[in-house]
Design a protein around this motif. Structure first.
Motif, PDB file in Angstrom:
ATOM      1  N   ASN A   1       0.862  -1.181   0.000  1.00  0.00           N
ATOM      2  CA  ASN A   1       0.000   0.000   0.000  1.00  0.00           C
ATOM      3  C   ASN A   1       0.897   1.230   0.000  1.00  0.00           C
ATOM      4  O   ASN A   1       1.528   1.561   1.005  1.00  0.00           O
ATOM      5  CB  ASN A   1      -0.916   0.011   1.232  1.00  0.00           C
ATOM      6  N   LEU A   2       0.972   1.872  -1.166  1.00  0.00           N
ATOM      7  CA  LEU A   2       1.737   3.113  -1.317  1.00  0.00           C
ATOM      8  C   LEU A   2       0.808   4.180  -1.877  1.00  0.00           C
ATOM      9  O   LEU A   2       1.068   4.756  -2.934  1.00  0.00           O
ATOM     10  CB  LEU A   2       2.938   2.896  -2.245  1.00  0.00           C
ATOM     11  N   VAL A   3      -0.268   4.417  -1.175  1.00  0.00           N
ATOM     12  CA  VAL A   3      -1.287   5.349  -1.658  1.00  0.00           C
ATOM     13  C   VAL A   3      -0.701   6.733  -1.875  1.00  0.00           C
ATOM     14  O   VAL A   3      -1.107   7.466  -2.782  1.00  0.00           O
ATOM     15  CB  VAL A   3      -2.484   5.383  -0.685  1.00  0.00           C
ATOM     16  N   VAL A   4       0.292   7.096  -1.049  1.00  0.00           N
ATOM     17  CA  VAL A   4       0.971   8.393  -1.180  1.00  0.00           C
ATOM     18  C   VAL A   4       2.468   8.180  -1.022  1.00  0.00           C
ATOM     19  O   VAL A   4       2.912   7.132  -0.557  1.00  0.00           O
ATOM     20  CB  VAL A   4       0.498   9.405  -0.114  1.00  0.00           C
ATOM     21  N   ALA A   5       3.228   9.190  -1.377  1.00  0.00           N
ATOM     22  CA  ALA A   5       4.685   9.124  -1.264  1.00  0.00           C
ATOM     23  C   ALA A   5       5.101   9.549   0.142  1.00  0.00           C
ATOM     24  O   ALA A   5       5.523  10.686   0.376  1.00  0.00           O
ATOM     25  CB  ALA A   5       5.338  10.011  -2.326  1.00  0.00           C
ATOM     26  N   LYS A   6       4.975   8.622   1.080  1.00  0.00           N
ATOM     27  CA  LYS A   6       5.347   8.893   2.468  1.00  0.00           C
ATOM     28  C   LYS A   6       6.052   7.673   3.049  1.00  0.00           C
ATOM     29  O   LYS A   6       5.912   6.557   2.554  1.00  0.00           O
ATOM     30  CB  LYS A   6       4.111   9.216   3.309  1.00  0.00           C
ATOM     31  N   THR A   7       6.784   7.904   4.125  1.00  0.00           N
ATOM     32  CA  THR A   7       7.456   6.812   4.807  1.00  0.00           C
ATOM     33  C   THR A   7       6.473   6.052   5.691  1.00  0.00           C
ATOM     34  O   THR A   7       5.398   6.549   6.029  1.00  0.00           O
ATOM     35  CB  THR A   7       8.615   7.339   5.660  1.00  0.00           C
ATOM     36  N   HIS A   8       6.892   4.871   6.084  1.00  0.00           N
ATOM     37  CA  HIS A   8       6.051   3.967   6.857  1.00  0.00           C
ATOM     38  C   HIS A   8       5.604   4.564   8.183  1.00  0.00           C
ATOM     39  O   HIS A   8       4.474   4.346   8.639  1.00  0.00           O
ATOM     40  CB  HIS A   8       6.840   2.676   7.102  1.00  0.00           C
ATOM     41  N   ASP A   9       6.466   5.368   8.819  1.00  0.00           N
ATOM     42  CA  ASP A   9       6.129   5.900  10.144  1.00  0.00           C
ATOM     43  C   ASP A   9       5.043   6.973  10.103  1.00  0.00           C
ATOM     44  O   ASP A   9       4.580   7.430  11.143  1.00  0.00           O
ATOM     45  CB  ASP A   9       7.371   6.423  10.873  1.00  0.00           C
ATOM     46  N   SER A  10       4.610   7.347   8.904  1.00  0.00           N
ATOM     47  CA  SER A  10       3.486   8.287   8.769  1.00  0.00           C
ATOM     48  C   SER A  10       2.157   7.619   9.064  1.00  0.00           C
ATOM     49  O   SER A  10       1.146   8.274   9.273  1.00  0.00           O
ATOM     50  CB  SER A  10       3.448   8.868   7.352  1.00  0.00           C
ATOM     51  N   GLY A  11       2.150   6.278   9.049  1.00  0.00           N
ATOM     52  CA  GLY A  11       0.909   5.536   9.229  1.00  0.00           C
ATOM     53  C   GLY A  11       0.156   5.295   7.941  1.00  0.00           C
ATOM     54  O   GLY A  11      -0.983   4.840   7.956  1.00  0.00           O
ATOM     55  N   ALA A  12       0.811   5.588   6.793  1.00  0.00           N
ATOM     56  CA  ALA A  12       0.114   5.507   5.500  1.00  0.00           C
ATOM     57  C   ALA A  12       0.572   4.351   4.622  1.00  0.00           C
ATOM     58  O   ALA A  12      -0.212   3.842   3.820  1.00  0.00           O
ATOM     59  CB  ALA A  12       0.298   6.815   4.733  1.00  0.00           C
ATOM     60  N   THR A  13       1.837   3.930   4.737  1.00  0.00           N
ATOM     61  CA  THR A  13       2.406   3.028   3.743  1.00  0.00           C
ATOM     62  C   THR A  13       3.019   1.763   4.363  1.00  0.00           C
ATOM     63  O   THR A  13       3.349   1.724   5.544  1.00  0.00           O
ATOM     64  CB  THR A  13       3.487   3.754   2.918  1.00  0.00           C
ATOM     65  N   THR A  14       3.173   0.761   3.514  1.00  0.00           N
ATOM     66  CA  THR A  14       3.704  -0.534   3.932  1.00  0.00           C
ATOM     67  C   THR A  14       5.191  -0.437   4.259  1.00  0.00           C
ATOM     68  O   THR A  14       5.959   0.190   3.527  1.00  0.00           O
ATOM     69  CB  THR A  14       3.497  -1.576   2.814  1.00  0.00           C
ATOM     70  N   SER A  15       5.585  -1.090   5.337  1.00  0.00           N
ATOM     71  CA  SER A  15       6.978  -1.087   5.770  1.00  0.00           C
ATOM     72  C   SER A  15       7.888  -1.760   4.744  1.00  0.00           C
ATOM     73  O   SER A  15       7.650  -2.905   4.348  1.00  0.00           O
ATOM     74  CB  SER A  15       7.107  -1.822   7.106  1.00  0.00           C
ATOM     75  N   PRO A  16       8.970  -1.098   4.328  1.00  0.00           N
ATOM     76  CA  PRO A  16       9.910  -1.729   3.404  1.00  0.00           C
ATOM     77  C   PRO A  16      10.617  -2.927   4.047  1.00  0.00           C
ATOM     78  O   PRO A  16      11.029  -3.853   3.344  1.00  0.00           O
ATOM     79  CB  PRO A  16      10.898  -0.608   3.072  1.00  0.00           C
ATOM     80  N   LEU A  17      10.753  -2.923   5.368  1.00  0.00           N
ATOM     81  CA  LEU A  17      11.380  -4.060   6.047  1.00  0.00           C
ATOM     82  C   LEU A  17      10.521  -5.310   5.935  1.00  0.00           C
ATOM     83  O   LEU A  17      11.039  -6.427   5.842  1.00  0.00           O
ATOM     84  CB  LEU A  17      11.635  -3.718   7.518  1.00  0.00           C
ATOM     85  N   MET A  18       9.204  -5.125   5.939  1.00  0.00           N
ATOM     86  CA  MET A  18       8.310  -6.265   5.735  1.00  0.00           C
ATOM     87  C   MET A  18       8.434  -6.797   4.315  1.00  0.00           C
ATOM     88  O   MET A  18       8.473  -8.007   4.091  1.00  0.00           O
ATOM     89  CB  MET A  18       6.856  -5.872   6.031  1.00  0.00           C
ATOM     90  N   VAL A  19       8.495  -5.884   3.357  1.00  0.00           N
ATOM     91  CA  VAL A  19       8.641  -6.289   1.946  1.00  0.00           C
ATOM     92  C   VAL A  19       9.962  -7.036   1.759  1.00  0.00           C
ATOM     93  O   VAL A  19      10.024  -8.083   1.099  1.00  0.00           O
ATOM     94  CB  VAL A  19       8.562  -5.065   1.017  1.00  0.00           C
ATOM     95  N   GLU A  20      11.011  -6.527   2.358  1.00  0.00           N
ATOM     96  CA  GLU A  20      12.326  -7.171   2.240  1.00  0.00           C
ATOM     97  C   GLU A  20      12.315  -8.576   2.839  1.00  0.00           C
ATOM     98  O   GLU A  20      12.821  -9.526   2.224  1.00  0.00           O
ATOM     99  CB  GLU A  20      13.395  -6.326   2.939  1.00  0.00           C
ATOM    100  N   ALA A  21      11.724  -8.721   4.027  1.00  0.00           N
ATOM    101  CA  ALA A  21      11.675 -10.034   4.669  1.00  0.00           C
ATOM    102  C   ALA A  21      10.863 -11.032   3.843  1.00  0.00           C
ATOM    103  O   ALA A  21      11.203 -12.217   3.775  1.00  0.00           O
ATOM    104  CB  ALA A  21      11.091  -9.900   6.075  1.00  0.00           C
TER     105      ALA A  21
END
Length: 366
Positions: free
Chosen positions: A42-62
């Protein structure tokens, strides 16, 4: 893994948590050999994960590490941000672009894809051809609120596979009905939900609540029913969940779901900078609370505020945290640590719905 299973784990070691969930689900056994696999964050907007908006890249990597270790290399990450935002920028800002480069996984901005016109019940939809051609989709939604539909989760995450024209069309149709029908066409092979940090009530982020949890399952209706409950709603309050269940996409029956909690939360609450969360926290006396318990309380207080019923608890705060173990009190206590209080909501952590009931009961006894 069975259709009615929901796997949940808590913590802050994200890679370990993801691996634990995937191993428990035996994901590799459910993916066809030589499958073309799509990862849909979920990358609805161009924001980092800690904004509460987008999927954690660490989860994607794992997840990618797990798939490649099990011999799956035909993987693509696909997403289309909402109208007016740039998906490529979202890939970059979120950190997922770096993950993709590291593991040599291609990225697809579905806005650049060709689209197929697909009849989903009574609605003709423009859907990404790549998404339709995939053999197995792993959807990675964020457990968060939404300004129009109250929540967003697994069912709504497929909206990123639509053309911008179709996204506009969905809004003219009121979102709920087309979201339900979209899920009769696109089906997740696996749902790996980011419940680490999600916004209280807005899909674009800004009021993040750290929840330190990962949720996984096979049934998008059941997973979203869990999301609704985790945010203090009844699942049938969310129209698209109810509609999707009626269309046979999945089940809303949380009562008979098999909830498997792998590790309980022991993470202490950290300072939350969101003004809205800080305002809700004025109704809380927190002493060494765990993050999941505290997050569920904040969600319940947000639902109470929506009803205009929060003022009493701002004058008489509820108590939460491990410091209250073996202590008694007259205030409303939240969680097993306050079991000696005259009035306490049990659980470790207690569900948001149970906390909300406790808060309402507390008001009715005054």
């Amino acid at each position: 893994m069975k259709k009615n299973d929901i796997i949940i784990t808590y913590g802050t070691h994200i890679s370990k948590m993801v691996r634990m969930v995937l191993d428990k689900a035996e994901l590799a056994l459910s993916i066809p050999k030589n499958a073309r696999i799509g990862i849909k964050p979920n990358l609805v907007v161009a924001k980092t994960h800690d904004s509460g908006a987008t999927t954690s890249p660490l989860m994607v990597e794992a997840l990618i590490q797990y798939l490649q270790e099990h011999g799956f290399y035909d993987i693509i990450i696909l997403e289309g941000s909402w109208i007016g935002d740039d998906t490529k920028r979202a890939f970059s800002i979120s950190g997922i672009e770096k993950v993709a480069e590291k593991y040599k996984v291609p990225l697809l901005d579905t806005k650049d894809d060709t689209y197929c016109k697909i009849q989903a019940g009574p609605i003709e939809m423009e859907i990404s051809k790549t998404a339709l051609d995939l053999d197995f989709i792993i959807t990675m939604p964020v457990l968060k609120g939404h300004c129009q539909t109250k929540i967003t989760g697994a069912l709504k995450n497929f909206k990123g596979c639509l053309s911008d024209k179709e996204k506009r069309h969905f809004h003219t149709l009121g979102l709920h009905r087309p979201i339900a029908y979209l899920n009769t066409v696109l089906h997740p092979g696996f749902i790996l939900m980011d419940g680490l940090c999600g916004d209280l009530d807005f899909e674009e982020g800004g009021n993040p609540v750290p929840m330190n949890r990962i949720v996984a399952g096979l049934d998008p209706v059941l997973i979203d029913s869990y999301v609704a409950s985790a945010m203090g709603y009844e699942p049938d309050e969310i129209d698209y969940i109810k509609m999707a269940a009626e269309l046979g996409v999945g089940s809303m029956d949380l009562e008979h779901a098999n909830l498997m909690v792998l590790e309980k939360d022991t993470c202490p609450v950290k300072t939350i900078r969101s003004r809205k969360v800080q305002a809700l926290a004025k109704a809380v006396t927190e002493k060494n609370a765990c993050s999941a318990c505290y997050a569920n309380l904040i969600q319940a207080l947000a639902r109470l505020e929506e009803r205009g019923l929060l003022s009493y608890y701002k004058k008489h705060p509820v108590c939460i945290g491990q410091t209250f173990r073996d202590q008694s009190g007259n205030s409303l206590g939240i969680g097993s640590c306050t079991c000696r209080f005259i009035h306490s909501v049990p659980g470790c952590p207690p569900a948001t719905a149970d906390i909300l009931k406790g808060l309402l009961t507390g008001l009715n006894t005054k």
